[in-house]
Scaffold this motif. Structure first.
Motif, PDB file in Angstrom:
ATOM      1  N   ALA A  74       2.374   1.691  -2.823  1.00 48.66           N
ATOM      2  CA  ALA A  74       1.971   0.161  -2.766  1.00 48.66           C
ATOM      3  C   ALA A  74       0.314   0.046  -2.741  1.00 48.66           C
ATOM      4  CB  ALA A  74       2.734  -0.632  -1.813  1.00 48.66           C
ATOM      5  N   HIS A  75      -0.520   0.901  -1.995  1.00 52.67           N
ATOM      6  CA  HIS A  75      -1.564   0.756  -1.691  1.00 52.67           C
ATOM      7  C   HIS A  75      -2.701   2.024  -1.977  1.00 52.67           C
ATOM      8  CE1 HIS A  75      -5.396  -1.075   0.023  1.00 52.67           C
ATOM      9  NE2 HIS A  75      -5.274  -0.186   0.895  1.00 52.67           N
ATOM     10  N   THR A  76      -3.542   2.003  -2.960  1.00 55.82           N
ATOM     11  CA  THR A  76      -4.313   3.119  -3.152  1.00 55.82           C
ATOM     12  C   THR A  76      -5.904   2.603  -3.645  1.00 55.82           C
ATOM     13  OG1 THR A  76      -3.777   3.357  -5.522  1.00 55.82           O
ATOM     14  CG2 THR A  76      -2.589   4.721  -4.025  1.00 55.82           C
ATOM     15  N   HIS A  77      -6.626   3.528  -3.433  1.00 53.90           N
ATOM     16  CA  HIS A  77      -8.031   3.481  -3.853  1.00 53.90           C
ATOM     17  C   HIS A  77      -8.133   4.830  -4.613  1.00 53.90           C
ATOM     18  CE1 HIS A  77      -8.586   0.184  -1.214  1.00 53.90           C
ATOM     19  NE2 HIS A  77      -8.125   1.030  -0.144  1.00 53.90           N
ATOM     20  N   VAL A  78      -7.848   5.141  -5.949  1.00 53.85           N
ATOM     21  CA  VAL A  78      -7.482   6.238  -6.520  1.00 53.85           C
ATOM     22  C   VAL A  78      -8.993   6.870  -6.837  1.00 53.85           C
ATOM     23  CG1 VAL A  78      -5.433   6.024  -7.499  1.00 53.85           C
ATOM     24  CG2 VAL A  78      -7.630   5.627  -8.824  1.00 53.85           C
ATOM     25  N   MET A 227      -4.456  -7.703  -0.396  1.00 53.35           N
ATOM     26  CA  MET A 227      -5.503  -7.609   0.367  1.00 53.35           C
ATOM     27  C   MET A 227      -5.476  -6.986   1.828  1.00 53.35           C
ATOM     28  SD  MET A 227      -6.573 -11.176   2.497  1.00 53.35           S
ATOM     29  CE  MET A 227      -7.924 -11.475   3.307  1.00 53.35           C
ATOM     30  N   HIS A 228      -6.489  -6.143   2.214  1.00 55.86           N
ATOM     31  CA  HIS A 228      -6.610  -5.655   3.482  1.00 55.86           C
ATOM     32  C   HIS A 228      -6.464  -6.501   4.642  1.00 55.86           C
ATOM     33  CE1 HIS A 228      -9.000  -2.453   1.299  1.00 55.86           C
ATOM     34  NE2 HIS A 228      -7.955  -1.636   1.789  1.00 55.86           N
ATOM     35  N   LEU A 229      -5.673  -6.502   5.457  1.00 57.54           N
ATOM     36  CA  LEU A 229      -5.549  -7.755   6.648  1.00 57.54           C
ATOM     37  C   LEU A 229      -5.197  -6.847   8.041  1.00 57.54           C
ATOM     38  CD1 LEU A 229      -5.765 -10.695   6.775  1.00 57.54           C
ATOM     39  CD2 LEU A 229      -3.237 -10.948   6.363  1.00 57.54           C
ATOM     40  N   VAL A 264      -2.004  -5.343   3.476  1.00 59.39           N
ATOM     41  CA  VAL A 264      -2.188  -4.017   3.825  1.00 59.39           C
ATOM     42  C   VAL A 264      -2.683  -3.771   5.520  1.00 59.39           C
ATOM     43  CG1 VAL A 264      -2.903  -1.590   2.931  1.00 59.39           C
ATOM     44  CG2 VAL A 264      -2.540  -3.547   1.262  1.00 59.39           C
ATOM     45  N   HIS A 265      -2.110  -2.743   5.933  1.00 62.62           N
ATOM     46  CA  HIS A 265      -2.435  -2.186   7.166  1.00 62.62           C
ATOM     47  C   HIS A 265      -2.031  -3.067   8.364  1.00 62.62           C
ATOM     48  CE1 HIS A 265      -4.540   0.723   5.477  1.00 62.62           C
ATOM     49  NE2 HIS A 265      -5.481   0.334   4.857  1.00 62.62           N
ATOM     50  N   LEU A 266      -2.360  -4.323   8.759  1.00 68.86           N
ATOM     51  CA  LEU A 266      -1.936  -5.062   9.932  1.00 68.86           C
ATOM     52  C   LEU A 266      -1.867  -4.165  11.047  1.00 68.86           C
ATOM     53  CD1 LEU A 266       0.936  -6.586   7.707  1.00 68.86           C
ATOM     54  CD2 LEU A 266      -1.256  -7.653   8.482  1.00 68.86           C
ATOM     55  N   THR A 314      -0.390   5.200   0.326  1.00 63.51           N
ATOM     56  CA  THR A 314      -1.203   6.358   0.894  1.00 63.51           C
ATOM     57  C   THR A 314      -2.633   5.935   1.159  1.00 63.51           C
ATOM     58  OG1 THR A 314      -1.637   7.199  -1.414  1.00 63.51           O
ATOM     59  CG2 THR A 314       0.286   8.029  -0.332  1.00 63.51           C
ATOM     60  N   ASP A 315      -2.958   5.014   0.646  1.00 61.66           N
ATOM     61  CA  ASP A 315      -4.651   4.302   0.822  1.00 61.66           C
ATOM     62  C   ASP A 315      -5.597   5.353   0.136  1.00 61.66           C
ATOM     63  OD1 ASP A 315      -6.389   2.772   1.830  1.00 61.66           O
ATOM     64  OD2 ASP A 315      -6.287   3.100   4.132  1.00 61.66           O
ATOM     65  N   ALA A 316      -6.513   6.012   0.938  1.00 59.90           N
ATOM     66  CA  ALA A 316      -7.396   6.719  -0.120  1.00 59.90           C
ATOM     67  C   ALA A 316      -7.655   8.074   0.474  1.00 59.90           C
ATOM     68  CB  ALA A 316      -8.883   6.089   0.041  1.00 59.90           C
TER      69      ALA A 316
HETATM   70 ZN    ZN Z   1      -7.355   0.312   1.504  1.00 63.10          ZN
END
Ligand code: ZN
Length: 457
Positions: A74-78, A227-229, A264-266, A314-316
């Motif tokens: 649900a969250h990547t920057h490939v 959105m990152h939040l 994302v993150h919180l 997994t983010d980046a």
């Molecule tokens: Zn990110």
């Protein structure tokens, strides 16, 4: 022709002999056959009855495999594959790492990126995702045209968003870019596998009016909003200073806490913030490994007590070096256990599949059922994960990515015996090496140079 590989040639494909995890809410699967035709699941049932229903279909014996739905990262920057290793090089005691990493490493390297480099730089993380059982990535970055092309080339499903931020960053990404992005979304020219989302970078980098506009555009087109939040304590302080409210309250007031929002993150969100998110129906996405490396784990007990909808990403590769979502889920279960919360395999299943599917494409994704898109993963039932008395628990806690053998997206195999089907891996490797060399010529960062400089970072 790849040995043993059978694709649907128009009359369907029967997957026979496997255990089928029809729903990741249930521990035991079904011993049944599964029929795929024209990209969708068209039958799940007894072998003989499906053979009667689809007499001309190709038949594939998958005895000794478990078939599960393709996971949703649900969250990547490939594209940030090129930063692999950076997170591990970071000083574990350095609490100012958030801004120093972003300003000293991310921005200079990202400034040197061009649309031409993006596609090839995205290959490694996408291959990693497929080989660890993810068929879908929700991605956000610059020059998304390149990411869309990389996903199309490999056959990965993507929900992608162009980076929008008018208050800083390596590339201008304010009103002008948003105008172009709107036109890009309205004239969408990619396969149905790759879909647009609206992406606002973060509360400290997007102004209130622009954030409001992004949210209202997403609602008007019924698109997911990403959105990152509250991703760091630094972000919370900056937004509190500027707006006199928390990042989550800021997002709420701009109207972007909505049912199709993925936040994302919180990490620095407090209980009141989480209650606002809960009321909105938005989905919270945690990337626990990345969060530990870059900042700290959020207070997981708050998320469980407030019963937030939760997904995992997994983010980046700059923080979490791998796109392995099975690993992320296991880590999540261990971190929760440290807080005295026990996550069952079916709860982990919800996080890596169902909750993200509800936000992204509820009719098409979210499990193995007739009518859903045929995105699935075949896990080899090796002796190493016997006994199989609790198969779903085995998938999350013992099978791991090495047993992901075949992967299907949209009814077509894209990974077969762990080999890429649509493209030559050596060709992709060569393209990646060329793009990475070009990037290194454009920006001189110690992280790119040698192991020695990595350790002295
Ligand atoms: Zn990110």
């Amino acid at each position: 022709m790849i040995d043993g590989l059978l694709q649907d040639k128009g009359e369907g494909l029967l997957l026979e002999g496997a255990r089928i995890m029809v729903d990741l809410h249930h521990e035991q699967g079904l011993d049944a056959s599964l029929a795929v035709k024209a990209g969708r699941i068209v039958g799940i049932g007894a072998k003989d009855s499906l053979r009667q229903q689809f007499p001309k279909a190709e038949r594939l014996d998958l005895t000794d495999f478990t078939i599960m739905p393709g996971l949703i990262n649900a969250h990547t920057h490939v594209t940030m594959s090129f930063f692999r290793g950076l997170g591990q090089a970071q000083d574990a005691k350095d609490k100012t790492a958030d801004s120093s990493m972003i300003e000293n490493f991310f921005f200079p390297a990202e400034k040197a990126l061009t649309p031409e480099l993006i596609e090839a730089l995205s290959y490694p993380y996408l291959v990693d995702a497929l080989r660890s059982g993810s068929t879908t990535c929700v991605d956000a970055y610059f020059f998304m045209d390149g990411v869309a092309k990389a996903m199309d080339r490999l056959g990965v499903r993507g929900f992608i968003g162009e980076h929008i931020a008018d208050l800083g960053g390596p590339h201008p990404a304010g009103g002008e870019v948003w105008k172009k992005t709107r036109a890009w979304i309205d004239g969408w020219a990619y396969s149905s596998r790759v879909q647009p989302v609206v992406y606002a970078h973060a509360a400290d980098t997007v102004s209130f009016d622009l954030l409001k506009e992004l949210g209202s555009f997403a609602r008007s087109r019924n698109l997911p909003f990403h959105m990152h939040l509250s991703q760091t304590h630094g972000e919370r302080e900056r937004v509190l200073r500027r707006e006199r409210k928390s990042p989550v309250r800021y997002a709420h007031d701009a109207g972007v806490l909505q049912e199709r929002s993925l936040l994302v993150h919180l990490v620095s969100a407090d209980r009141q913030d989480l209650q606002l998110i809960k009321q909105s129906g938005a989905l919270a996405c945690l990337c626990p490994v990345s969060e530990i490396i870059y900042e700290e784990l959020p207070d997981l007990s708050l998320f469980f007590e407030e019963e937030l909808r939760l997904a995992l990403g997994t983010d980046a590769a700059a923080s979490h070096d791998t796109a392995d979502l099975l690993f992320e889920a296991k880590a999540m279960a261990l971190f929760a256990r440290q807080k005295k919360f026990q996550l069952s395999a079916s709860q982990l299943g919800s996080m890596v599949l169902h909750e993200a599917a509800k936000t992204l494409a509820p009719n098409d994704l979210g499990g193995l059922a007739v009518g859903k898109l045929a995105d699935l993963v075949c896990i080899r039932n090796g002796l190493e994960s016997e006994p199989q008395s609790r198969p779903l628990t085995n998938i999350f806690f013992s099978a791991a990515h090495r047993q992901v053998e075949h992967v299907m997206v949209d009814g077509h195999w894209v990974l077969w015996r762990r080999d890429l089907v649509r493209v030559s891996e050596s060709d992709l490797k060569e393209r990646f090496s060329l793009a990475f060399s070009e990037l290194k010529k454009r920006v001189n960062l110690p992280i790119f140079q040698s192991e020695k400089s990595l350790t002295t970072f």
